[in-house]
Write a protein that holds these residues in place. Structure first.
Motif, mmCIF file in Angstrom:
data_model
loop_
_atom_site.group_PDB
_atom_site.id
_atom_site.type_symbol
_atom_site.label_atom_id
_atom_site.label_comp_id
_atom_site.label_asym_id
_atom_site.label_seq_id
_atom_site.Cartn_x
_atom_site.Cartn_y
_atom_site.Cartn_z
ATOM 1 N N LEU A 17 0.830 -1.210 0.000
ATOM 2 C CA LEU A 17 0.000 0.000 0.000
ATOM 3 C C LEU A 17 0.861 1.255 0.000
ATOM 4 O O LEU A 17 0.574 2.231 -0.711
ATOM 5 N N VAL A 18 1.932 1.239 0.780
ATOM 6 C CA VAL A 18 2.852 2.383 0.813
ATOM 7 C C VAL A 18 3.474 2.614 -0.558
ATOM 8 O O VAL A 18 3.591 3.760 -1.027
ATOM 9 N N LEU A 19 3.865 1.534 -1.228
ATOM 10 C CA LEU A 19 4.453 1.671 -2.559
ATOM 11 C C LEU A 19 3.435 2.212 -3.567
ATOM 12 O O LEU A 19 3.760 3.086 -4.382
ATOM 13 N N LEU A 20 2.216 1.699 -3.523
ATOM 14 C CA LEU A 20 1.200 2.125 -4.486
ATOM 15 C C LEU A 20 0.879 3.608 -4.355
ATOM 16 O O LEU A 20 0.706 4.315 -5.362
ATOM 17 N N VAL A 21 0.780 4.086 -3.138
ATOM 18 C CA VAL A 21 0.452 5.497 -2.910
ATOM 19 C C VAL A 21 1.707 6.369 -2.969
ATOM 20 O O VAL A 21 1.687 7.491 -3.484
ATOM 21 N N GLY A 22 2.810 5.832 -2.451
ATOM 22 C CA GLY A 22 4.011 6.649 -2.311
ATOM 23 C C GLY A 22 4.669 7.019 -3.623
ATOM 24 O O GLY A 22 5.197 8.129 -3.767
ATOM 25 N N MET A 23 4.677 6.109 -4.618
ATOM 26 C CA MET A 23 5.370 6.411 -5.873
ATOM 27 C C MET A 23 4.779 7.619 -6.602
ATOM 28 O O MET A 23 5.516 8.560 -6.945
ATOM 29 N N ALA A 36 -1.870 9.296 -17.957
ATOM 30 C CA ALA A 36 -2.312 8.245 -18.881
ATOM 31 C C ALA A 36 -2.418 6.941 -18.107
ATOM 32 O O ALA A 36 -1.486 6.533 -17.420
ATOM 33 N N THR A 37 -3.583 6.292 -18.179
ATOM 34 C CA THR A 37 -3.804 5.054 -17.432
ATOM 35 C C THR A 37 -4.250 3.905 -18.325
ATOM 36 O O THR A 37 -4.432 2.783 -17.850
ATOM 37 N N ASP A 47 -4.710 6.182 -24.547
ATOM 38 C CA ASP A 47 -6.042 6.579 -25.010
ATOM 39 C C ASP A 47 -7.015 6.754 -23.847
ATOM 40 O O ASP A 47 -8.227 6.846 -24.056
ATOM 41 N N GLY A 48 -6.514 6.800 -22.620
ATOM 42 C CA GLY A 48 -7.368 7.024 -21.460
ATOM 43 C C GLY A 48 -6.566 7.619 -20.325
ATOM 44 O O GLY A 48 -5.348 7.408 -20.234
ATOM 45 N N SER A 49 -7.224 8.409 -19.464
ATOM 46 C CA SER A 49 -6.491 9.085 -18.395
ATOM 47 C C SER A 49 -7.331 9.190 -17.136
ATOM 48 O O SER A 49 -8.548 8.964 -17.158
ATOM 49 N N MET A 50 -6.664 9.529 -16.035
ATOM 50 C CA MET A 50 -7.299 9.774 -14.745
ATOM 51 C C MET A 50 -6.590 10.948 -14.077
ATOM 52 O O MET A 50 -5.401 11.196 -14.338
ATOM 53 N N PRO A 51 -7.297 11.667 -13.206
ATOM 54 C CA PRO A 51 -6.595 12.673 -12.395
ATOM 55 C C PRO A 51 -5.530 12.005 -11.540
ATOM 56 O O PRO A 51 -5.621 10.803 -11.232
ATOM 57 N N PHE A 58 -6.794 4.543 -6.886
ATOM 58 C CA PHE A 58 -7.521 3.422 -7.482
ATOM 59 C C PHE A 58 -6.807 2.082 -7.279
ATOM 60 O O PHE A 58 -7.413 1.116 -6.809
ATOM 61 N N PRO A 59 -5.508 1.953 -7.609
ATOM 62 C CA PRO A 59 -4.845 0.669 -7.347
ATOM 63 C C PRO A 59 -4.747 0.353 -5.857
ATOM 64 O O PRO A 59 -4.780 -0.816 -5.464
ATOM 65 N N ALA A 60 -4.629 1.400 -5.023
ATOM 66 C CA ALA A 60 -4.596 1.169 -3.575
ATOM 67 C C ALA A 60 -5.924 0.590 -3.096
ATOM 68 O O ALA A 60 -5.954 -0.296 -2.226
ATOM 69 N N LEU A 61 -7.039 1.077 -3.666
ATOM 70 C CA LEU A 61 -8.357 0.556 -3.306
ATOM 71 C C LEU A 61 -8.506 -0.890 -3.759
ATOM 72 O O LEU A 61 -9.028 -1.741 -3.019
ATOM 73 N N ILE A 62 -8.034 -1.200 -4.969
ATOM 74 C CA ILE A 62 -8.078 -2.586 -5.459
ATOM 75 C C ILE A 62 -7.303 -3.505 -4.521
ATOM 76 O O ILE A 62 -7.760 -4.599 -4.154
#
Length: 318
Positions: A17-23, A36-37, A47-51, A58-62
């Protein structure tokens, strides 16, 4: 053992979780407002993006949902450490690697449409995730097998024509925690370098902390096994490496109370006492082979020594 297994899952989950949010947070000053996501399968371009905040959370929630599901499944499904370790190891490596690829592709881009390709990265991440899942499955299965308590009963005698086996396992949760912390530092450094957040000098830190993490992990658990062939001592969660002593080479076996201070510290120690695998103070199985002593701190050491003496005596008479 179950308590420390729970702590291990919690620590690993927190580390990912720290890695997913920290990077993305650490690189936020070098990233566009939208990341770009998603990339086109045909052209390979974004061809797609997120703020930025959504791509961070999002990956942290997954990961949080996956960990919660695995924990609940483990609780209601009963024993099955292999699939738990495989799922968390594979998914953790996959999500952390994917996040590193995403950050690297968007790094120093003015607009998300200028993001670089992630195809090669994702192939490497997929391979690493599969290998991590396989390693986790093997470690989980070995851990469950080794967690079984040794059989209790009267002092053994070996009737002619029969073969008995003694097995004992011991682990040190603090050494495992130390290994996990060092490993997390190494992984964070490697991902930072690969994502372009740190220069090449960080690979020295990755190599040193990664090597230290592996060395501590190998000394954090041990499995001792006595058979008619002699003694086998396996190290680490995968049971590798393995040291073996043939019955004909064992002069004697005994039990002895040893402390970390007397053995020279924790882990694999060599001093005037010989070699000691010190995971906890107290009773140790001690053998003398080829003029040297080897001791390992495991439970039910007296029974193991008795069986080993019987086996060695039989080989000596033969």
């Amino acid at each position: 053992m179950k308590q420390w297994t729970g702590w291990g899952v919690a620590g690993g989950a927190a580390g990912v979780l720290v890695l997913l949010v920290g990077m993305p947070v650490a690189a936020s000053g070098r990233l566009p407002d939208r990341l770009a996501t998603h990339w086109s399968a045909g052209s390979g371009g974004p061809d797609g993006s997120m703020p930025l905040w959504a791509a961070t959370l999002f990956p942290a929630l997954i990961w949080a949902v996956l960990v919660a599901g695995v924990v609940l499944g483990r609780r209601f499904a009963g024993p099955g450490g292999g699939w738990v370790a495989a799922t968390l190891a594979g998914a953790g490596v996959g999500l952390a690697g994917g996040q590193a690829a995403l950050v690297r592709a968007n790094l120093d881009r003015a607009d998300w449409r200028q993001a670089g390709s992630v195809t090669a990265w994702l192939v490497g991440v997929a391979v690493a995730a599969v290998l991590a899942a396989l390693g986790g499955a093997l470690a989980g299965r070995r851990g469950e097998a080794g967690a079984q308590p040794p059989a209790t009963g009267p002092r053994m005698e070996i009737p002619d024509g029969e073969r008995l086996v003694w097995l004992s396992r011991e682990s040190n949760p603090w050494l495992r925690l130390t290994s996990a912390v060092l490993g997390l530092v190494a992984v964070a450094g490697a991902l930072s370098a690969l994502a372009g957040l740190a220069d090449a000098a960080v690979w020295g830190l990755v190599a040193s902390t990664g090597s230290a993490a592996l060395a501590v992990l190998l000394c954090s658990s041990v499995r001792a096994r006595v058979t008619g062939d002699g003694l086998e001592v396996a190290f680490g969660p995968l049971g590798l490496p393995v040291r073996r002593w043939a019955a004909r080479d064992i002069e004697s076996a005994r039990t002895e109370n040893r402390t970390p201070s007397r053995a020279g510290g924790w882990g694999y120690r060599i001093n005037g006492l010989g070699t000691t695998v010190m995971l906890r103070g107290g009773e140790c199985l001690v053998i003398r082979a080829k003029g040297r002593d080897f001791a390992v701190s495991v439970n039910d050491a007296e029974r193991g020594a008795a069986l080993l003496n019987s086996v060695a005596g039989r080989r000596g008479q033969g």
